[in-house]
Design a protein around this motif. Structure first.
Motif, PDB file in Angstrom:
ATOM      1  N   PHE A  21     -52.063  10.448   6.013  1.00  0.00           N
ATOM      2  CA  PHE A  21     -50.761  10.829   6.733  1.00  0.00           C
ATOM      3  C   PHE A  21     -50.649  12.386   6.867  1.00  0.00           C
ATOM      4  CE2 PHE A  21     -46.487  11.245   7.472  1.00  0.00           C
ATOM      5  CZ  PHE A  21     -46.044  10.506   8.718  1.00  0.00           C
ATOM      6  N   ALA A  22     -50.534  12.973   5.446  1.00  0.00           N
ATOM      7  CA  ALA A  22     -50.377  14.173   5.449  1.00  0.00           C
ATOM      8  C   ALA A  22     -51.379  15.319   5.897  1.00  0.00           C
ATOM      9  CB  ALA A  22     -50.271  14.680   3.980  1.00  0.00           C
ATOM     10  N   ALA A  23     -52.443  14.827   6.030  1.00  0.00           N
ATOM     11  CA  ALA A  23     -53.616  15.543   6.737  1.00  0.00           C
ATOM     12  C   ALA A  23     -53.216  15.594   8.020  1.00  0.00           C
ATOM     13  CB  ALA A  23     -54.957  15.083   6.292  1.00  0.00           C
ATOM     14  N   MET A  24     -52.976  14.535   8.789  1.00  0.00           N
ATOM     15  CA  MET A  24     -52.666  14.621  10.201  1.00  0.00           C
ATOM     16  C   MET A  24     -51.417  15.461  10.441  1.00  0.00           C
ATOM     17  SD  MET A  24     -53.530  10.379  11.074  1.00  0.00           S
ATOM     18  CE  MET A  24     -53.382  10.843  12.859  1.00  0.00           C
ATOM     19  N   ALA A  25     -50.536  15.406   9.558  1.00  0.00           N
ATOM     20  CA  ALA A  25     -49.320  16.142  10.031  1.00  0.00           C
ATOM     21  C   ALA A  25     -49.481  17.414   9.859  1.00  0.00           C
ATOM     22  CB  ALA A  25     -48.167  15.794   8.815  1.00  0.00           C
ATOM     23  N   VAL A  26     -50.242  18.129   8.818  1.00  0.00           N
ATOM     24  CA  VAL A  26     -50.699  19.559   8.789  1.00  0.00           C
ATOM     25  C   VAL A  26     -51.645  19.909   9.886  1.00  0.00           C
ATOM     26  CG1 VAL A  26     -51.836  21.277   7.272  1.00  0.00           C
ATOM     27  CG2 VAL A  26     -50.490  19.373   6.456  1.00  0.00           C
ATOM     28  N   ALA A  27     -52.465  19.164  10.298  1.00  0.00           N
ATOM     29  CA  ALA A  27     -53.225  19.339  11.592  1.00  0.00           C
ATOM     30  C   ALA A  27     -52.467  19.473  12.689  1.00  0.00           C
ATOM     31  CB  ALA A  27     -54.229  18.440  11.898  1.00  0.00           C
TER      32      ALA A  27
END
Length: 440
Positions: free
Chosen positions: A183-189
């Protein structure tokens, strides 16, 4: 089953929201009363195979063993049509071991509830790339609960609402920490800022509603002797960061091989989950011009720029659009960490304008500019050349930090010599800086 819902008022901050969940066992889970009735019925009515064994007083021991083996084979069940081994009691431990062929062994210690063991096994199997689902887990539970008292059902899906970032749903076969990392990876992207504290707050909220089996991974920092150090944050894929760091090392003129990059990746993968390996070498054929190959430890933009420079030296026409198309080919197939160098123009008083194309080496451009200026009878010093190169290298990547003094520009030698004053004026190629984070 409907997911449990946990409300988070802001990114990383938990508010007092509603939490709902079904109180009964999940559909398909045998109730305790039903299991007790089944056990009582089995005690009252022995099976024909059991009766036969009891009423054969003269039966040889070997025949009894054979019949027992056959009975075990008849009772074998499958999960997703894959045969499952039978439960075994480890000597002295009282543990149940369920062998899932092609996946591994599910071990339930004597003091652990089967639901916790099943959830842990499914979470780890999912992170390892195996396909797990609710039906698989319910079948495993049914098998175990026939041999061990089960005190709770499996936990259904849990939903976490994060204001400004979206909703995160964790299914019963998933590891909450892994889902928070994704979830964090998608948010940062998508440009949403995230940090480790936010992720740990999210994980804490999830773990209050269901079982969790590991913490957030990292940050992890690796110090590479004589090169530098770099950090992989919890929402970053280790292979991406290894490729990024390796590309910086190569552009700085330091040695790097695939084996070295692989060793760095293995260091991280021994300490956290890695979802992919290093990218394989990629090659693009460009008609009669030639081939462009990018290896896993090279930055695609740097290789495309070098290709453009060589093509131009060979008398071929090269423009920014062509180079961008080549770069797009690689970035659609692997990680890319910077765009092509921008075209730069520097106005030099009394001498003219220096233009540097994206694929052109700044040191070559400065030397060519100085040579043309001298051919026009204009004076240009080595100090001016160094100042021009320094200004360019502050704005883009420079592969060569040396320029020949004006007196040597007419020579045919290709050796680059830095004027004495250049060592103080032009900084050395910077090593990759480590991000501010906590070392393992």
């Amino acid at each position: 089953p409907s997911p449990r819902r946990v409300r988070v008022g802001a990114v990383g901050r938990e508010s007092h929201g509603s939490l709902t969940a079904s109180s009964g066992p999940i559909d398909g889970q045998p109730s305790r009363a039903r299991r007790q009735r089944d056990r009582a019925a089995k005690k009252r009515i022995p099976s024909r195979r059991t009766a036969a064994l009891r009423t054969a007083p003269g039966q040889p021991a070997t025949m009894l063993k054979l019949l027992l083996l056959l009975a075990t084979a008849w009772a074998q069940m499958t999960i997703n049509r894959v045969p499952i081994g039978n439960a075994q009691r480890r000597s002295g431990a009282g543990s149940l071991v369920l062998e899932v062929q092609g996946v591994g062994n599910l071990t339930v210690p004597a003091n652990e509830d089967p639901a916790t063991a099943v959830e842990r096994f499914a979470a780890r199997a999912t992170e390892a790339g195996f396909r797990m689902n609710n039906v698989t887990m319910l079948n495993m539970m049914e098998w175990l609960c026939e041999r061990r008292q089960c005190t709770r059902p499996l936990t259904g899906p849990v939903m976490l609402e994060v204001t400004g970032a979206g909703n995160l749903t964790v299914l019963m076969h998933e590891e909450p920490a892994a889902k928070v990392e994704e979830f964090a990876a998608m948010a940062v992207a998508n440009g949403i800022p995230f940090n480790v504290e936010t992720m740990r707050s999210m994980l804490k909220s999830l773990c209050n509603s269901r079982s969790c089996f590991r913490d957030i991974a990292g940050p992890l920092t690796l110090n590479v002797t004589d090169v530098g150090e770099f950090t992989v944050l919890p929402w970053e894929e280790p292979a991406d960061r290894v490729e990024y760091f390796s590309g910086l090392v190569v552009e700085a003129g330091l040695g790097m091989t695939r084996q070295s990059a692989q060793q760095m990746l293995e260091w991280f993968c021994q300490r956290r989950v890695c979802r992919r390996g290093l990218t394989r070498p990629l090659t693009l054929s460009i008609g009669e011009v030639g081939n462009v190959t990018v290896r896993p430890f090279e930055e695609p933009a740097a290789i495309v720029e070098v290709f453009g420079a060589k093509a131009q030296q060979a008398g071929l026409e090269v423009d920014e659009e062509m180079l961008q198309q080549i770069l797009n080919f690689f970035c659609e197939r692997r990680s890319c960490h910077r765009p092509l160098n921008p075209a730069l123009e520097i106005n030099v008083p009394d001498l003219g304008t220096l233009k540097v194309a994206p694929h052109e080496d700044p040191a070559d451009a400065v030397e060519q500019f100085a040579l043309v200026a001298m051919q026009k009878g204009l004076d240009m010093t080595g100090k001016q050349m160094v100042e021009m190169l320094t200004l360019i290298c502050e704005q883009r990547v420079c592969r060569r930090l040396g320029v020949r003094p004006p007196s040597e520009l007419n020579q045919t030698s290709t050796e680059s010599l830095m004027p004495p004053e250049a060592e103080a004026a032009v900084p050395e190629a910077p090593l990759p800086a480590a991000e501010t984070s906590t070392t393992e």
